[in-house]
Design a protein around this motif. Sequence first.
Motif: not given
Length: 475
Positions: A183-187, A203-209, A426-429, A465-475
């Motif tokens: 998952e791509l997330q933003v702080v 704040e505003g940084q892009v991270v992955f889980m 605005n979350i891309r799956l 920090v709280k992070v919000e999803p931007i995009a995710a890859i799922k099965e």
Amino acid sequence: MISMFLDENSMPKDDSLLRIKKISELSGIDHIAVLPEVHYKKTYSAPTGVVYVSKNMILPQLIALVINCGMRIVTTPLNVKDINENIIDKIYKNLMKRISIKQPQGYVLNDDKVIDIMLKGSQWAVENLPLDVSELDYIENQGSMFGSGEIDESLIRSAVPSSVIKAGKYGMEYMGGGGHFIELQVVKEVYDKNVADLLGLREGQVVFMLHSDSGLVGGMVNQFFSFNRIKDAPFLSKLKLDIKKMAYHLKSPAALLRLFEIYNKFFRASGIVGIAGDSPSGKMYHYASYAACNFGYVKRMVLTESLRSSVRDALGESGLRLPLLYDVSHNFIQRQEIEGEKYWIHRHGCCAALPPSMMSAHPVFSRTGQPFPLPSSMATPSYICVGAEGSRASFYSSCHGSGNVTTPQNDYVTPEAIMSELKKRNIRLYKHGNVSLIKHSPKRFKDAGLIARALEKFNIARTIVKVEPIAAIKE
């Protein structure tokens, strides 16, 4: 003894607590810590979000089938303004070319390489991947369950079933299904700037889980040490597995004297059973499960290199650094010493949450505590937390996520409604295979914010920090 770290918002509405009480009455169970995520899934023998502790007994059925399911947080120097839909599409299209969801069909490793991975863990990754040795300080157990001690290769070959080694030959570049994700997330919000700065978060940084496991390697180890837990498997498959299991457990002539015990523990479906840690079977499980854990650590390292390559290719920046913040497992049994006492710690849907006092050798975490992710659904905020001093009461453990909602869900949710909600946010799956959107519905998960507050209430963890999803890859 049962310790419950629950408030009014996290008290389960299913029969988790009744099941936990029954488990507490099993021979060999000394302590149980119930965390705010607690819930029960019918596919498991024991509730999730619980730490089961024993001084002498190993109970494989108290954890989920696949050993060393875990998560890692990968940071980036990017701000959310540095990426757009085209870049995100490129990242995930690259990822979907590099990795698969299900285990590949053809062998890519040989027996010796699989054994080497199981034996060395992260050291194998340092030798075979473009990985800096300093990254090992950001992995639980430094990515090797055997530590720096001399472990005889013959011991691993003896303890690990041949079927498990065969499963390892399919390689590691697959994510696995179920709840796994990248998952791509933003702080979105910083709660403790001093700690966030030390962790390299802003704040505003892009991270992955990233969430993945040891695959069939870890799953088969647990099958060899409990009755066949794949309930829907065809009869012939179960029979073949039982024949292999019996050959494995009886390969020593001395084991014939324990035939009745072996049959009762590993073949007869008689409920949750324990294995004495110092018994021959206990020692075999110890080494086999640790070998599977090492495979899981390396598998997440391999997937992370695929992620890094995908991001660099999408941005056209081959030298872009994407540092690992931390990698922590949430489904395995580990022998740990706590305040002079040695225990078998069974973490089922729980991860380590070490406070600063337990991280004194680390240049950063000695000041912050060990970081860990607290993910939610693909449409709702997640959190990055650190262990606090109160985690001693939970055997230095915390939740691995928000957990499933334990109240009946009467509202029928359609895949179309879920996609509409994601689009609105605005979350891309990115669907890898036949995605069952219903099982990933946000309505199925508890509010991670409420879970984070419960952890803080009991001083188990601090939310950074709280992070919000931007995009995710799922099965």
